[in-house]
Structure formats: C-alpha cells, structure tokens
Design a protein around this motif. Structure first.
Motif, PDB file in Angstrom:
ATOM      1  N   GLN A 140      20.957  48.363   2.759  1.00  0.00           N
ATOM      2  CA  GLN A 140      20.872  46.939   2.966  1.00  0.00           C
ATOM      3  C   GLN A 140      20.846  45.893   1.635  1.00  0.00           C
ATOM      4  O   GLN A 140      21.582  44.938   1.549  1.00  0.00           O
ATOM      5  CB  GLN A 140      19.619  46.283   3.915  1.00  0.00           C
ATOM      6  CG  GLN A 140      19.776  45.027   4.238  1.00  0.00           C
ATOM      7  CD  GLN A 140      18.831  44.840   5.528  1.00  0.00           C
ATOM      8  OE1 GLN A 140      19.420  44.917   6.507  1.00  0.00           O
ATOM      9  NE2 GLN A 140      17.913  44.153   5.219  1.00  0.00           N
TER      10      GLN A 140
ATOM     11  N   HIS B 298      23.627  44.144   4.547  1.00  0.00           N
ATOM     12  CA  HIS B 298      23.526  44.314   5.974  1.00  0.00           C
ATOM     13  C   HIS B 298      23.705  46.099   6.199  1.00  0.00           C
ATOM     14  O   HIS B 298      24.013  46.686   5.458  1.00  0.00           O
ATOM     15  CB  HIS B 298      24.374  43.708   6.648  1.00  0.00           C
ATOM     16  CG  HIS B 298      25.704  43.979   6.555  1.00  0.00           C
ATOM     17  ND1 HIS B 298      26.425  45.283   7.020  1.00  0.00           N
ATOM     18  CD2 HIS B 298      26.670  43.372   5.717  1.00  0.00           C
ATOM     19  CE1 HIS B 298      27.643  45.123   6.270  1.00  0.00           C
ATOM     20  NE2 HIS B 298      27.779  44.129   5.457  1.00  0.00           N
TER      21      HIS B 298
ATOM     22  N   ASP C  44      25.574  47.329   8.963  1.00  0.00           N
ATOM     23  CA  ASP C  44      26.368  47.109  10.256  1.00  0.00           C
ATOM     24  C   ASP C  44      26.780  48.686  10.491  1.00  0.00           C
ATOM     25  O   ASP C  44      26.454  49.630   9.902  1.00  0.00           O
ATOM     26  CB  ASP C  44      27.557  46.321   9.988  1.00  0.00           C
ATOM     27  CG  ASP C  44      28.796  46.673   9.081  1.00  0.00           C
ATOM     28  OD1 ASP C  44      28.556  48.051   8.735  1.00  0.00           O
ATOM     29  OD2 ASP C  44      29.735  46.034   8.931  1.00  0.00           O
TER      30      ASP C  44
ATOM     31  N   HIS D 225      21.282  55.223  13.745  1.00  0.00           N
ATOM     32  CA  HIS D 225      21.733  53.823  14.693  1.00  0.00           C
ATOM     33  C   HIS D 225      20.283  53.547  15.448  1.00  0.00           C
ATOM     34  O   HIS D 225      19.848  52.356  15.389  1.00  0.00           O
ATOM     35  CB  HIS D 225      22.748  54.051  15.702  1.00  0.00           C
ATOM     36  CG  HIS D 225      23.169  52.983  16.559  1.00  0.00           C
ATOM     37  ND1 HIS D 225      23.671  51.866  15.984  1.00  0.00           N
ATOM     38  CD2 HIS D 225      22.643  52.483  17.923  1.00  0.00           C
ATOM     39  CE1 HIS D 225      23.672  50.844  17.001  1.00  0.00           C
ATOM     40  NE2 HIS D 225      23.143  51.222  18.146  1.00  0.00           N
TER      41      HIS D 225
ATOM     42  N   THR E 251      18.454  49.921  14.767  1.00  0.00           N
ATOM     43  CA  THR E 251      18.264  48.879  15.695  1.00  0.00           C
ATOM     44  C   THR E 251      16.916  48.519  16.187  1.00  0.00           C
ATOM     45  O   THR E 251      16.716  47.686  16.778  1.00  0.00           O
ATOM     46  CB  THR E 251      19.230  49.414  16.832  1.00  0.00           C
ATOM     47  OG1 THR E 251      18.940  50.555  17.247  1.00  0.00           O
ATOM     48  CG2 THR E 251      20.796  49.011  16.660  1.00  0.00           C
TER      49      THR E 251
ATOM     50  N   TYR F 244      19.391  44.033   9.117  1.00  0.00           N
ATOM     51  CA  TYR F 244      20.221  43.086   9.628  1.00  0.00           C
ATOM     52  C   TYR F 244      21.659  43.972  10.138  1.00  0.00           C
ATOM     53  O   TYR F 244      22.314  44.735   9.048  1.00  0.00           O
ATOM     54  CB  TYR F 244      20.871  42.322   8.698  1.00  0.00           C
ATOM     55  CG  TYR F 244      19.806  41.430   7.885  1.00  0.00           C
ATOM     56  CD1 TYR F 244      18.635  41.097   8.631  1.00  0.00           C
ATOM     57  CD2 TYR F 244      19.846  41.013   6.618  1.00  0.00           C
ATOM     58  CE1 TYR F 244      17.438  40.430   8.131  1.00  0.00           C
ATOM     59  CE2 TYR F 244      18.489  40.479   6.074  1.00  0.00           C
ATOM     60  CZ  TYR F 244      17.726  39.860   6.755  1.00  0.00           C
ATOM     61  OH  TYR F 244      16.445  39.159   6.288  1.00  0.00           O
ATOM     62  N   LYS F 245      22.042  44.007  11.220  1.00  0.00           N
ATOM     63  CA  LYS F 245      23.064  44.674  12.048  1.00  0.00           C
ATOM     64  C   LYS F 245      24.371  44.306  11.945  1.00  0.00           C
ATOM     65  O   LYS F 245      25.168  44.438  12.340  1.00  0.00           O
ATOM     66  CB  LYS F 245      22.766  44.977  13.403  1.00  0.00           C
ATOM     67  CG  LYS F 245      21.948  46.368  13.431  1.00  0.00           C
ATOM     68  CD  LYS F 245      20.462  46.420  13.102  1.00  0.00           C
ATOM     69  CE  LYS F 245      19.404  45.380  13.866  1.00  0.00           C
ATOM     70  NZ  LYS F 245      18.202  45.647  13.523  1.00  0.00           N
ATOM     71  N   GLU F 246      24.524  42.924  11.176  1.00  0.00           N
ATOM     72  CA  GLU F 246      25.637  42.029  10.933  1.00  0.00           C
ATOM     73  C   GLU F 246      25.437  41.372   9.791  1.00  0.00           C
ATOM     74  O   GLU F 246      24.387  41.168   9.151  1.00  0.00           O
ATOM     75  CB  GLU F 246      26.059  41.330  12.253  1.00  0.00           C
ATOM     76  CG  GLU F 246      24.853  40.301  12.414  1.00  0.00           C
ATOM     77  CD  GLU F 246      25.015  39.434  13.825  1.00  0.00           C
ATOM     78  OE1 GLU F 246      24.341  38.474  13.828  1.00  0.00           O
ATOM     79  OE2 GLU F 246      25.432  40.142  14.802  1.00  0.00           O
ATOM     80  N   LYS F 247      26.693  40.840   9.082  1.00  0.00           N
ATOM     81  CA  LYS F 247      26.687  40.068   7.883  1.00  0.00           C
ATOM     82  C   LYS F 247      26.023  38.818   8.059  1.00  0.00           C
ATOM     83  O   LYS F 247      25.804  38.165   9.254  1.00  0.00           O
ATOM     84  CB  LYS F 247      27.983  39.753   7.603  1.00  0.00           C
ATOM     85  CG  LYS F 247      28.184  39.439   6.211  1.00  0.00           C
ATOM     86  CD  LYS F 247      29.483  39.271   5.884  1.00  0.00           C
ATOM     87  CE  LYS F 247      30.112  38.872   4.385  1.00  0.00           C
ATOM     88  NZ  LYS F 247      29.348  37.704   3.924  1.00  0.00           N
ATOM     89  N   LYS F 248      24.960  38.679   6.973  1.00  0.00           N
ATOM     90  CA  LYS F 248      23.911  37.457   7.130  1.00  0.00           C
ATOM     91  C   LYS F 248      24.283  36.532   5.988  1.00  0.00           C
ATOM     92  O   LYS F 248      25.105  36.890   4.875  1.00  0.00           O
ATOM     93  CB  LYS F 248      22.488  37.792   7.156  1.00  0.00           C
ATOM     94  CG  LYS F 248      22.218  38.406   8.251  1.00  0.00           C
ATOM     95  CD  LYS F 248      21.812  37.825   9.769  1.00  0.00           C
ATOM     96  CE  LYS F 248      21.261  38.640  10.692  1.00  0.00           C
ATOM     97  NZ  LYS F 248      20.808  38.164  11.802  1.00  0.00           N
TER      98      LYS F 248
ATOM     99  N   THR G  40      21.288  32.043   6.656  1.00  0.00           N
ATOM    100  CA  THR G  40      21.087  32.337   8.109  1.00  0.00           C
ATOM    101  C   THR G  40      19.657  31.782   8.440  1.00  0.00           C
ATOM    102  O   THR G  40      18.772  31.943   7.812  1.00  0.00           O
ATOM    103  CB  THR G  40      21.253  33.777   8.221  1.00  0.00           C
ATOM    104  OG1 THR G  40      22.512  34.176   7.856  1.00  0.00           O
ATOM    105  CG2 THR G  40      21.125  34.034   9.734  1.00  0.00           C
TER     106      THR G  40
END
Ligand code: FES
Length: 176
Positions: free
Chosen positions: A35, A40, A42, A61, A65, A71-75, A118
């Motif tokens: 990260q 992130h 992802d 995963h 999660t 962060y599971k997606e771009k921030k 964010t």
C-alpha cells in the motif's frame, strides 16, 4: 495493471518473512509495504502480494478486505478520515465533515478531481478526548478541529507542505 515491488521492497519482505516460522503472518506487513508503494491494494496488488509470498490469492484477499486501513481501490494522495462517532459527533464532527465536503467540493466517500483528497466518515479512532478529530491517510491525527484549522490543513497539503502538526495539537501520535 501490472505492479512490481522494488528490490528494496523485496529485501524488506524477506526480512519480514524471516521473523515468522511460516509465511502467513507476513501477509499484513507485506500488504502494508504494497500500500505504501502503490497507494492501494487493489485486486492486482493483492495478486502480487500473493505471488510474492507464495500464498493463495483468496487468503490475501481475505486479509486485505477485513481491514478498512487497506485501500482496495485507488484513493486521493491524502485520505481524510473524519470521526463522527459519539464524542466527535457531540463536539461538531458532522459540521467538520460537511465543512470539508464544501471546501473540497466532494461528498463523503469521494475523491477530489485533482486526485489530492479522499474524504471518509469513520468510527471512533481512540482520540475522543481531542474531539472532533480526523486522521490523515492512516497516520497522523489532527485534533480539536475547527474550520480555521481545516483551512490551514488543506491549504498546507495542497501546497505539498507538511502542516505543522505541533500547532495542530496532536499529542497522541507523532512520527518523529
Ligand atoms: S469519538 Fe471520535 S475519536 Fe472517539
């Protein structure tokens, strides 16, 4: 997208692995390295972590999660977590959240168009005595928020300057 760890990251990962009798406990710190490197974790980054540790993707995963800190997606470059739990709420946490929404031109959960910020609403971060407060990207706390303090903080971050956290009253956590 394809991601790769740097040689330095890989050396650090080997060091981490050597601390444990088996590789699974290394998942958390290696996700953290990932990260910090990519911003992130992802699904593609999770795959890289799984391949690097020779663990099933489903395991990585599951860990990624489980924790909101990953962060599971771009921030945005800066993730502002505004606490609206009881103490912060009573001391104006929602006012601070809405002030930030207006200032940044985004709703809670969104990222600003310039990719800088964010904005999140979060549960208690353990700094109830300094309410209302926010956390910056899983790290520093800014306590006793006021609109003026938020203005100062956002302006500093936009200029790429680290705000003077001393003046932001952050007795709980300091990096240096
Ligand atoms: S209620 Fe906000 S830090 Fe505890």
């Amino acid at each position: 997208m394809t991601y790769e760890f740097t040689t330095e990251d890989l050396k650090e990962i080997e060091k981490i692995k050597s601390r444990y009798p088996e590789v699974k406990p290394a998942t958390l710190p290696v996700l953290w390295i990932a990260q910090n490197r990519f911003g992130h974790v992802d699904p593609d980054v999770q795959k890289l972590v799984a391949a690097t540790l020779d663990l099933p993707e489903a395991h990585v995963h599951g860990v990624a999660t489980f924790y909101t800190q990953y962060y599971k997606e771009k921030k945005g470059k800066y993730v502002l977590d505004v606490c609206t739990c009881l103490s912060c709420q009573l001391c104006g946490g929602y006012d601070m959240l809405h002030y930030l929404e207006e200032k940044l031109g985004i709703k809670t959960g969104e990222t600003s168009n310039d990719g800088m910020f964010t904005l999140n609403q979060v549960e208690c971060l353990g700094a109830c005595g300094y309410a209302p407060m926010l956390q910056i990207t899983n790290d520093k706390y800014v306590n006793n928020l006021t609109p003026e303090k938020i203005d100062k903080l956002v302006d500093s971050l936009k200029k790429g300057e680290e705000p003077s956290y001393e003046k932001m009253e952050m007795p709980l956590r300091k990096n240096n």
